[in-house]
Write an enzyme that holds these catalytic residues in place. Sequence first.
Site, mmCIF file in Angstrom:
data_model
loop_
_atom_site.group_PDB
_atom_site.id
_atom_site.type_symbol
_atom_site.label_atom_id
_atom_site.label_comp_id
_atom_site.label_asym_id
_atom_site.label_seq_id
_atom_site.Cartn_x
_atom_site.Cartn_y
_atom_site.Cartn_z
ATOM 1 N N GLU A 51 27.031 -17.388 -0.121
ATOM 2 C CA GLU A 51 28.378 -17.436 -0.703
ATOM 3 C C GLU A 51 28.367 -17.375 -2.228
ATOM 4 O O GLU A 51 29.316 -16.894 -2.849
ATOM 5 C CB GLU A 51 29.135 -18.682 -0.245
ATOM 6 N N PHE A 113 32.551 -32.872 10.648
ATOM 7 C CA PHE A 113 31.488 -31.880 10.516
ATOM 8 C C PHE A 113 31.909 -30.788 9.528
ATOM 9 O O PHE A 113 32.993 -30.240 9.617
ATOM 10 C CB PHE A 113 31.188 -31.245 11.879
ATOM 11 N N GLN A 114 31.056 -30.511 8.583
ATOM 12 C CA GLN A 114 31.295 -29.498 7.542
ATOM 13 C C GLN A 114 32.554 -29.759 6.732
ATOM 14 O O GLN A 114 33.242 -28.838 6.315
ATOM 15 C CB GLN A 114 31.302 -28.084 8.136
ATOM 16 N N LYS A 163 41.875 -25.535 9.179
ATOM 17 C CA LYS A 163 41.688 -24.635 10.317
ATOM 18 C C LYS A 163 42.937 -24.563 11.203
ATOM 19 O O LYS A 163 43.335 -23.487 11.649
ATOM 20 C CB LYS A 163 40.478 -25.085 11.146
ATOM 21 N N MET A 478 13.041 -17.803 -21.692
ATOM 22 C CA MET A 478 13.849 -18.424 -22.742
ATOM 23 C C MET A 478 13.466 -19.893 -22.928
ATOM 24 O O MET A 478 13.414 -20.397 -24.045
ATOM 25 C CB MET A 478 15.338 -18.299 -22.412
HETATM 26 C C1 TPP Z 1 20.902 -22.032 -12.728
HETATM 27 C C2 TPP Z 1 20.184 -22.257 -14.006
HETATM 28 N N1 TPP Z 1 19.110 -23.068 -14.053
HETATM 29 C C3 TPP Z 1 18.444 -23.254 -15.222
HETATM 30 C C4 TPP Z 1 18.850 -22.629 -16.367
HETATM 31 C C5 TPP Z 1 18.103 -22.841 -17.679
HETATM 32 N N2 TPP Z 1 17.500 -21.579 -18.115
HETATM 33 C C6 TPP Z 1 18.077 -20.800 -19.069
HETATM 34 S S1 TPP Z 1 17.230 -19.394 -19.335
HETATM 35 C C7 TPP Z 1 16.054 -19.813 -18.227
HETATM 36 C C8 TPP Z 1 14.887 -18.904 -17.962
HETATM 37 C C9 TPP Z 1 15.265 -17.688 -17.208
HETATM 38 O O1 TPP Z 1 14.094 -17.052 -16.795
HETATM 39 P P1 TPP Z 1 14.088 -15.519 -16.468
HETATM 40 O O2 TPP Z 1 15.157 -15.197 -15.500
HETATM 41 O O3 TPP Z 1 12.722 -15.116 -16.072
HETATM 42 O O4 TPP Z 1 14.529 -14.863 -17.846
HETATM 43 P P2 TPP Z 1 13.680 -14.701 -19.204
HETATM 44 O O5 TPP Z 1 14.160 -15.751 -20.149
HETATM 45 O O6 TPP Z 1 12.250 -14.834 -18.864
HETATM 46 O O7 TPP Z 1 14.020 -13.335 -19.678
HETATM 47 C C10 TPP Z 1 16.339 -21.045 -17.656
HETATM 48 C C11 TPP Z 1 15.483 -21.723 -16.659
HETATM 49 C C12 TPP Z 1 20.000 -21.824 -16.279
HETATM 50 N N3 TPP Z 1 20.521 -21.211 -17.337
HETATM 51 N N4 TPP Z 1 20.629 -21.623 -15.101
#
Ligand code: TPP
Lengths: 579, 184
Positions: A51, A113-114, A163, A478
């Site tokens: 979803e 449920f749910q 529902k 990042m």
């Molecule tokens: C759902 C979620 N969890 C954690 C983060 C924190 N976060 C920001 S950027 C990042 C790394 C993303 O890794 P990747 O998709 O490999 O991208 P890259 O930075 O390597 O290009 C994380 C863990 C986030 N923004 N969203």
Amino acid sequence: MSKKMSGASSLVQSLESAGVDVMFGLPGGAILPAYDPIFDSKIRHILVRHEQGAGHAATGYAQVTGRVGVCIATSGPGATNLVTPLADAAMDSVPMVAITGQVPSVAIGTDAFQEADIRGITMPFTKHNYLITDPKDIPRAIAEAFYIAGSGRPGPVLVDIAKDALQKETDFVYPKELSLPGYHPQLEPENQYIKDAAALIAQSSKPVFYVGGGVIKSNASKELMQLAELVGAPVVTTLMALGSFPDSHPQHLGMPGMHGTVAAVTSLQKADLLITLGARFDDRVTGKLSTFAVNAKVIHADIDPAEIGKNRFADVPIVGDLKRTIAALIPAVKAEFAKNKADLTPWIASMNKLRATYPLGYELPKDGSLSPQYVIERISALTGPEGIYVAGVGQHQMWASQFVKYENPRTWLNSGGLGTMGYAVPAAMGAKVGAPDATVWAIDGDGCFQMTNQELVTCALNNIPIKVAIINNESLGMVRQWQTLFYEGRYSNTSLDSKRVPDFVKLAEAMGCVGLSCERPEDVDAIIKQANAINDQPVVVDFRVFRDAMVWPMVAAGTSNDDIMIAREMAPDWDSQEL
Amino acid sequence: MSTHTLSVLVENSPGVLARVAGLFSRRAYNIDSLAVGPTENPDISRMTIVINVESHSLEQVIRQLDKLVNVIHIAELKLAESVQAELLLVKISATSKNRFDVDAVLETYGASIVDEGADYMTIEATGDAAKISDLLNALERFGIRELAQSGLVAIERGSGSLADRTLSTQSIPTADSGQADYQN
Ligand SMILES: Cc1ncc(C[n+]2csc(CCOP(=O)(O)OP(=O)(O)O)c2C)c(N)n1
Ligand SMILES: [Mg+2]
């Protein structure tokens, strides 16, 4: 004229009356009655694999078309899986309607449920939401939901339907009129403020257009171009506004903010006037707020009155639809210019010099491995500005904002406000459904991709041939960059390196896509061309890139924009600039 | 920090109290008191909210509240331009010995006895915050066993009503409200 039918049929007829042509969803017990009439409806229903995918797909569809995106899910876990996309849509002002089934009304409140109180859960990040227990309320709720989602400052609206309300018989009448005594978006700007703004613009010798996503939402790019060229001031476009003003335009200084260009960031810092159009002084743009644009007066035009003065005082507040606001500003500014106009020449010259001295750039990896920035630059060059680019969240997102050349609105989609990893693949799917003739590239991270790639199955089975570039740096890049800069290179839990597990090429093939991989710079163009030539199947390219590339420039979180770094421990050479 | 009284007309729909309370909590606004009750119009309730804010963010509070679809109108009721009252119910210890003294206090504050027994008395009083607090001070020496106090309610002075001035019956044709392009 009223017709007797089930609540479920009434729901589907209401959706048809609201003009829905496509929705993304996945059934379950509580919403099951609605899936029976959906079977016969002219509305295209795309069965997703999760979803969350349905929610982001609705967002992608809405971002590209400007229409309200629709997703549908069952109660409990189905509904809670929509929570992230709803929060995402709220942060980025995306018009979306989410329909969820709820347990039968007699069971509500019994931990049935749910059962999940999705109306309660989503109150903070929906523009409005409903819990419907009487079938006669369905058409009105749907009509209101679409109106609220799409008008004013767009946003998500959730309609949760018990529902039994779907099962009971009811009279279907789609309302001819809605009455919402507490909801009156102000579209027309007040004339006095338009005049005040025009006067400030004529007096200013260092103005900057600070342009946000609102310009895209209100389809005001043409008006923006006219006003910008009339005034002649530099233009900066935020992460949410890329494409609203052509990157190639000589007045464009690029993107401001944490990873903005030196020229864009500095122009805001040194300006004497910010002409703020549909932007919201987000902390990623302002840096440390108390040091942001300290000498600037602020004109703040936005459709949401609550944005004005929220983070930064507005000398001239203008509430209204931006298209109308900008259109009204043009003659008002002309009239002022006929009386006086400050000389912008020195200001423009110094900004142009900054832009020329500090263009966006990157160093090629010394070991000859693939540069992530280069890959993205080539995707842009070989696909062109008519393509649609959808990013995940991380370094690849910032590079896609920097190194793709945007010329048109609604060609850049990303999760700006919430920063939702996993946004790219499903949003690209929705974008492709909304713009089937466009080439849609998801530029995704290897981390993000592993959160939502299952929607490639949906794409493969429903003839939604998107393209995915995995910028595979084998890490949560990042976060790793922050560990490099702020945690002495202690890489706690950011390595995704596990000897090519998963094998993205095989994974793509298993999901019915074409899987390609690329690790040599000399192969990049050929592989992108190969991917661009495939139009009957989704394509995934695993670009195995240099791991230690970093995103620059950077304004570290919580610091001042004045402390922008162009590379590690390297500030611009301010002494050689006359600002 | 300063205190403001907001009179908020809301649609009488389920969940509206949760929406308002949730907004205050997630945006970190301080509520001193909140009272909800019916109005002259059965479809509309009135919330009287007393908040403590920096003056610059009062506007923010009002604008954020106004974004709630079920919130119809918000007005700040200044002390001088409104009548404000709280309801107090207080149970004190009372014996035949101090009965006379209690009566004197009640008379001063226009309070009345609503329940009594051999050794206690429950008193009802209404008034603005200052009066209620003075009364409580005066009753302290008899021994306060329990008290219940309502939030503040307030109404504008003069003959006008908020609803008269603000309820627009303007309706929106749905022909334009489906998948239309609202803003253009
Ligand atoms: C759902 C979620 N969890 C954690 C983060 C924190 N976060 C920001 S950027 C990042 C790394 C993303 O890794 P990747 O998709 O490999 O991208 P890259 O930075 O390597 O290009 C994380 C863990 C986030 N923004 N969203
Ligand atoms: Mg990565």
